[in-house]
Design an enzyme around this catalytic site. Structure first.
Site, PDB file in Angstrom:
ATOM      1  N   LYS A 161      -9.292   2.223  -3.195  1.00  0.00           N
ATOM      2  CA  LYS A 161      -9.769   1.723  -1.901  1.00  0.00           C
ATOM      3  C   LYS A 161     -11.136   2.308  -1.575  1.00  0.00           C
ATOM      4  CE  LYS A 161      -8.297   1.544   2.969  1.00  0.00           C
ATOM      5  NZ  LYS A 161      -7.276   2.003   3.932  1.00  0.00           N
ATOM      6  N   CYS A 213      -5.222  -2.369   2.681  1.00  0.00           N
ATOM      7  CA  CYS A 213      -5.178  -2.185   4.126  1.00  0.00           C
ATOM      8  C   CYS A 213      -6.307  -2.963   4.804  1.00  0.00           C
ATOM      9  CB  CYS A 213      -5.226  -0.693   4.465  1.00  0.00           C
ATOM     10  SG  CYS A 213      -4.906  -0.314   6.207  1.00  0.00           S
ATOM     11  N   GLU A 250       0.824  -1.209   0.000  1.00  0.00           N
ATOM     12  CA  GLU A 250       0.000   0.000   0.000  1.00  0.00           C
ATOM     13  C   GLU A 250       0.862   1.263   0.000  1.00  0.00           C
ATOM     14  OE1 GLU A 250      -3.396   2.082   2.900  1.00  0.00           O
ATOM     15  OE2 GLU A 250      -2.046   0.521   3.668  1.00  0.00           O
TER      16      GLU A 250
END
Length: 510
Positions: free
Chosen positions: A336, A386, A272
């Protein structure tokens, strides 16, 4: 002093006893996995609730238990403050309690249910069902935070995790709490019922593992773990060195993969926001990064992505994963969708002026789980950035991927329980969905798990290097993968219904 006398002293202060039981119960979670402690803490809590003099006291007992449980389980959030302690020093004593308090309030619901039910089977069964209901609510309300579900206490080995393919982590939570409460039914019932449940549980695990032998796809994975400290990550003076570290590790890992498997495609994964440059949009950064790839290589890299306004300023940011080939051509992009409060966006309209991540702009959320097709007929990944990986039943989009890819930056957690808890959630998703889980973490723990949650490879916390492994093959869709949260939802409804029929107590009987 005997254990009985210790309990009697604690029982005289039920709020303190509840807090102690809650704190101790967190030891069952990763990375300690001290499951037997639940055989003391859950019966202790239910005994306190049975002695409560009214619903208010029962609610307080539940809240104190939840607060202790979450405080010990989530202590690592303080490490996020320590990345910029000069600015946020005043938050150090508040961070963990500030998160544990609202998360602990969810324990009030199962406490009240247990208080209103008769001792014995009704109370144990009803408490287990209500606990799962509280976990489901915690995973949904206010954007959701289903971290440290009790079911992850079984993520220490593949065998006990296998029922998650049927009932998910929420279902494992139900049977974990049920087993922990059985000592209240007496030794004979506890041993008999508990032994039967565990026999079926482990028997199914052994049967499923035998029926899913390890299989590979032929594609070679190269997971790059740059091990960049969070306080250096966005320092302009370190940008070039960080980028070059990732490029050098990529070249090293890809060369080794080609030397060992000359004909195999190579999938290089960066964690990430690994790139300190806008890798999806910066031509020079793309050129440098992809020069390290072999001809049949692909780079799947975490990066920040910006959208520009007419004035040349960024008017939107996204936490993204980009797919690039050796020629620098882009083959996919994922943004995301589950954003971190106070890190990627400011909740409550910015009323609390706490932004731990660098920058002054909220990130924009993507559309949700999706599948990224890859060129050359390679298995398509389902990207998860994440903590998107912690949501059971919400990691697969409309089209089933060939594998799950979790890129994350666990540098926020420091050397604490946080990275291990995050890893356990990722591993559980592999079993639930019957899909391999590939996890690339900035500072570790990077790992590859197959469709049954068996560990294929791992690179430890705080290590710098590359992790190479063959991409495991996908398994058939699981029952939980098809029906998701409907299954634990049905379990909790049935358990609560049976408990209410067996032992609902009227107010005059409480």
């Amino acid at each position: 002093m005997s254990l009985h006398s210790v309990f009697e002293r604690l029982a005289a202060r039920p709020w303190l006893a509840a807090f102690v039981f809650g704190a101790a119960s967190a030891l069952a979670l990763p990375p300690v996995y001290a499951l037997p402690v639940l055989l003391l803490t859950i019966p202790g809590l239910l005994t306190l609730l049975g002695r409560a003099k009214g619903w208010r006291q029962a609610a307080w007992i539940g809240a104190w238990f939840g607060f202790g449980h979450q405080l010990v389980g989530l202590y690592w959030v303080t490490h996020a403050i320590l990345t910029d302690v000069a600015k946020w020093f005043w938050l150090v004593p508040l961070a963990a309690p500030g998160l544990a308090l609202p998360m602990g309030l969810y324990s009030i619901l199962p406490a009240l249910v247990a208080w209103r039910l008769a001792p014995g089977w009704p109370r144990v069964l009803g408490f287990a069902g209500a606990w799962v209901l509280a976990e489901l609510l915690r995973g949904w309300a206010f954007t959701g935070f289903p971290w440290n579900l009790m079911g992850t206490a079984w993520a220490f080995a593949p065998l006990p995790m296998q029922p998650a393919a049927l009932i998910g982590a929420f279902g494992l939570s139900f049977f974990t709490i049920l087993l922990a409460g059985l000592p209240l039914l007496g030794a004979r019932r506890a041993f008999g019922t508990g032994g039967a449940i565990l026999a079926v549980w482990m028997g199914y695990g052994a049967w499923r593992l035998q029926g899913l032998p390890p299989q590979g796809t032929g594609a070679q994975l190269v997971l790059v773990q740059g091990n960049v400290r969070q306080d250096l990550k966005w320092d302009p003076s370190h940008r070039a060195a960080i980028f070059q570290r990732y490029v050098a590790l990529t070249s090293q890992g890809a060369a080794a993969a080609v030397a060992e498997h000359p004909e195999a495609p190579v999938l290089v994964v960066w964690p990430e926001t690994a790139s300190p440059f806008l890798l999806a949009q910066d031509p020079e950064a793309i050129r440098i990064a992809t020069e390290a790839l072999p001809p049949r290589g692909l780079l799947l890299a975490g990066t920040v992505r910006a959208e520009w306004g007419p004035d040349g300023r960024a008017n939107a940011l996204a936490n993204s994963l980009v797919v690039l080939d050796a020629d620098g051509q882009r083959h996919g992009l994922y943004d995301k969708s589950y954003l971190v409060p106070f890190g990627e966006f400011m909740p409550f309209g910015g009323l609390l002026p706490i932004r731990l991540a660098a920058g002054g702009m909220d990130f924009s959320a993507g559309p949700g789980p999706s599948t990224l097709p890859l060129p050359g007929g390679l298995p398509a990944p389902g990207p998860l950035i994440c903590y998107e990986v912690i949501f059971p039943g919400e990691v697969v989009g409309a089209e089933r991927p060939g594998w799950l890819l979790n890129v994350t930056n666990d540098a926020w957690f420091g050397n604490s329980a946080g990275p291990y808890q995050h890893l356990a959630s990722a591993r559980m998703r592999a079993v639930e969905e019957g899909l391999p889980m590939v996890r690339a973490a900035q500072t570790g723990i990077s790992a590859v798990f197959d469709r049954a949650g068996r560990e294929v490879a791992r690179l430890g916390l705080g290590e710098t290097g590359v992790l190479r492994a063959e991409l495991p093959a996908a398994g058939p869709p699981t029952l939980f993968g098809r029906w998701g949260r409907w299954i634990p939802g049905g379990i909790l409804i049935l358990s609560l219904a049976v408990a209410l029929l067996l032992g609902w107590r009227r107010p005059s009987q409480v």
